[in-house]
Design an enzyme around this catalytic site. Structure first.
Site, short mmCIF file in Angstrom:
data_model
loop_
_atom_site.label_atom_id
_atom_site.label_comp_id
_atom_site.label_asym_id
_atom_site.label_seq_id
_atom_site.Cartn_x
_atom_site.Cartn_y
_atom_site.Cartn_z
N ASP A 193 0.86 -1.18 0.00
CA ASP A 193 0.00 0.00 0.00
C ASP A 193 0.90 1.23 0.00
O ASP A 193 2.10 1.14 0.22
CB ASP A 193 -0.90 0.00 1.24
CG ASP A 193 -2.06 0.98 1.12
OD1 ASP A 193 -2.17 1.63 0.06
OD2 ASP A 193 -2.83 1.09 2.09
N HIS A 194 0.33 2.39 -0.26
CA HIS A 194 1.13 3.61 -0.28
C HIS A 194 1.61 3.95 1.14
O HIS A 194 0.94 3.62 2.12
CB HIS A 194 0.32 4.77 -0.85
CG HIS A 194 0.03 4.63 -2.31
ND1 HIS A 194 1.01 4.69 -3.28
CD2 HIS A 194 -1.14 4.42 -2.98
CE1 HIS A 194 0.47 4.54 -4.48
NE2 HIS A 194 -0.84 4.37 -4.32
#
Length: 589
Positions: A227-228
């Site tokens: 994920d970011h």
């Protein structure tokens, strides 16, 4: 007996479908204690005569204050608390006197394991494990081993095939070995100039980015590192977007070489630039706003950022282009030829450096209402005096130009930092550094065109990669948090662009050496997706939530999600582009 290229892929897909039907979409069972994914259970006991409140903060929340969990433990009454297992967590157990004062009874810092059951006895501040957690990384290891085995099997089978069965005109042979199909001029003699050989390593790099992009867009198996990044730092998901921008810059240099050779009028080229810019921007608006309300339509986005950067960099190249000119032959002093990929473009460099100066001045010097000047934090829990200052000047500019109603409302720091305002990672100010990222990719293309031997190209790419990386380390002081300019994808900080461009230069060097120089690797399966990138991106983005590309997960575990996300992303980035490739379908904007 006849053999068909897609037969093996079809059998593989059918095998997956049978498995899905047999397991109803879940390859593993539900979690113990009915816990959600990335959660552990903590039981708190106390013999104390006063109530104790439980406060928490995650390590990923930089400089954050403790937040109340809502749990109050009383004497001889157990309290249960679920904690996040993605990052280490600090828990403080506090006796609130009720008169504005309190004191800490116990404090504990620990990285809890998924589905583990833990106990904290407040009377003695003793921590113990009641049930061991599971290793949530095992599904990744299994997936890696499966892909590694498939890779080895592919290499062995391709070697045996081309050694014993493949003929020079065989379609499968062209796939297995780098013979130059879709990559070079026709062997037939012609009076017209030979068509420039396609840079297959760039297609391979682009295709690899698409594979990562599709996987992380699905959710990356629910793992935090797919994920970011929450605020500062870099994760796998943060790599793809800037690499695409960089690759677009490299492709722009190659495209303008062809337009220059064909003596395409500048007006025609400019119309093409404007048409492509508008198309990308409108496609971006369509993708990020379906369905939505016109009153809250989001204006910034990924393709919109591509459009802005493409227009800026292409316009710079157009102004420099000499219609009908062939390869530049720069002569003069000894140092000039060694810098022929930079010196002729000094005006472009001056313009880009001015953009960076504007970006830096706005970021660090522009007054922001109610916020410290030069603020780069996520605010929220990390700064209770400036809770709405997320992003500093970047947010202020977006509020002025776009308003809170037309920017992103589900940014990555929202949960951990508990921010209360909208912040768009593809906002206006970051467009300046994204133009710089694209321009650095353009520089890689200029090196390719300015130097004809492989060695000179590789040396310069590697020098650029190492130099930009060292500069990024210097500016961030080699730290994730607290440096002069932190590496931050949400802000598209200068160090973020420098570090990702550094990786891109080095990766292109590796791919170029393996695919185009030594021809040890065809780039399969990545290059097929790289040759149809816009088709893969658009179709995947629009249809990824439909069967058979995804389905309802009953027991949401990392194993179940990883299986679905790999299956769906492989269909879009391997099977779909393979179909387009074998049918000679290549779509561009």
């Amino acid at each position: 007996m006849a053999s068909y290229p897609g037969l093996g892929l079809t059998r593989t897909v059918l095998g997956y479908v049978v498995l899905l039907l047999a397991t109803h979409g879940d390859v593993t069972g539900a979690s113990p204690f009915d816990l959600k994914m990335d959660r552990a259970l903590l039981t708190v006991t106390s013999d104390l005569t006063y109530p104790v409140e439980v406060w928490t903060v995650s390590d990923v929340c930089y400089q954050c204050n403790l937040s109340f969990t809502g749990l109050i433990v009383t004497s001889h009454v157990n309290g249960n608390l679920t904690t996040n297992t993605s990052y280490p967590t600090r828990l403080d157990f506090v006796w609130n006197h009720g008169n504005g004062t309190n004191h800490s009874v116990c404090s504990h810092h620990y990285h809890y394991g998924e589905y583990g059951h833990y106990k904290m006895d407040l009377s003695s501040c003793k921590f113990s494990i009641l049930a061991d957690p599971v290793n949530s990384n095992i599904p990744i290891l299994v997936a890696f081993l499966v892909y590694a085995a498939l890779g080895v099997l592919w290499v062995v089978c391709s070697y045996l095939y081309r050694r014993n069965f493949g003929s020079e005109d065989d379609e499968i042979r062209h796939l297995l070995i780098n013979t130059g199909r879709h990559n070079g001029p026709s062997p037939k003699k012609s009076e017209s100039p030979p068509k420039p050989r396609r840079l297959k390593s760039l297609d391979t790099f682009r295709g690899m980015c698409l594979c990562i992009m599709a996987f992380v867009n699905y959710g990356g198996g629910g793992y935090w590192f797919f994920d970011h990044s929450v605020w500062n730092g870099i994760t796998v998901a943060d790599l793809v977007f800037p690499w695409f921008m960089w690759i677009m810059g490299t492709s722009t240099a190659l495209s303008f070489r062809g337009l220059q050779r064909k003596a395409t009028p500048k007006l025609t080229v400019f119309v093409k630039i404007v048409r492509r810019t508008i198309t990308l921007f409108l496609l971006g608006l369509f993708i990020v706003n379906q369905p939505d309300d016109w009153a809250t339509i989001r204006i910034p986005g990924v393709l919109q950022r591509f459009a802005v950067s493409y227009f800026a960099v292409s316009t710079m190249m157009l102004l420099h282009m000499e219609v009908g000119a062939q390869e530049e032959d720069i002569a003069g002093t000894e140092w000039w030829p060694r810098a022929r990929d930079v010196v002729p473009y000094w005006k472009q460099w001056l313009f880009v450096l001015c953009l960076l100066a504007v970006h830096t001045c706005l970021t660090f010097l522009m007054p922001v209402t109610g916020c410290p000047t030069g603020y780069l934090g996520a605010a929220g829990l990390s700064d209770l005096d400036h809770t709405n200052c997320t992003g500093g000047a970047a947010q202020q500019i977006d509020n002025w130009l776009l308003t809170q109603d037309h920017i992103y409302g589900d940014e990555t720091p929202k949960d951990e930092y508990q921010i209360q305002v909208n912040y768009d990672p593809e906002g206006v100010l970051g467009s300046l550094t994204s133009i710089f990222m694209t321009f650095l990719g353009l520089q890689a293309g200029k090196i390719l065109l300015s130097y004809k031997d492989h060695g000179s190209r590789l040396i310069r790419w590697l020098l650029w990669g190492v130099g930009l990386g060292l500069l990024a380390i210097l500016l961030c002081e080699g730290r994730q948090n607290g440096g002069w300019i932190p590496i931050n994808k949400n802000l598209w900080s200068l160090t973020f662009v420098l570090s990702l461009a550094s990786m891109a230069f080095i990766l292109l060097s590796v791919y170029y050496y393996l695919v185009d120089v030594r021809r040890w690797w065809t780039g399969f399966p990545f290059y097929m997706a790289g040759m149809n990138s816009i088709s893969v991106y658009l179709c995947h983005t629009v249809f990824q939530s439909y069967l058979p590309f995804s389905w309802k997960i009953h027991a949401k575990t990392h194993a179940n999600l990883l299986f679905m996300h790999l299956f769906g992303s492989n269909l879009w980035t391997i099977l779909f582009p393979a179909y387009l490739y074998w049918n000679s379908i290549f779509i561009n904007i």
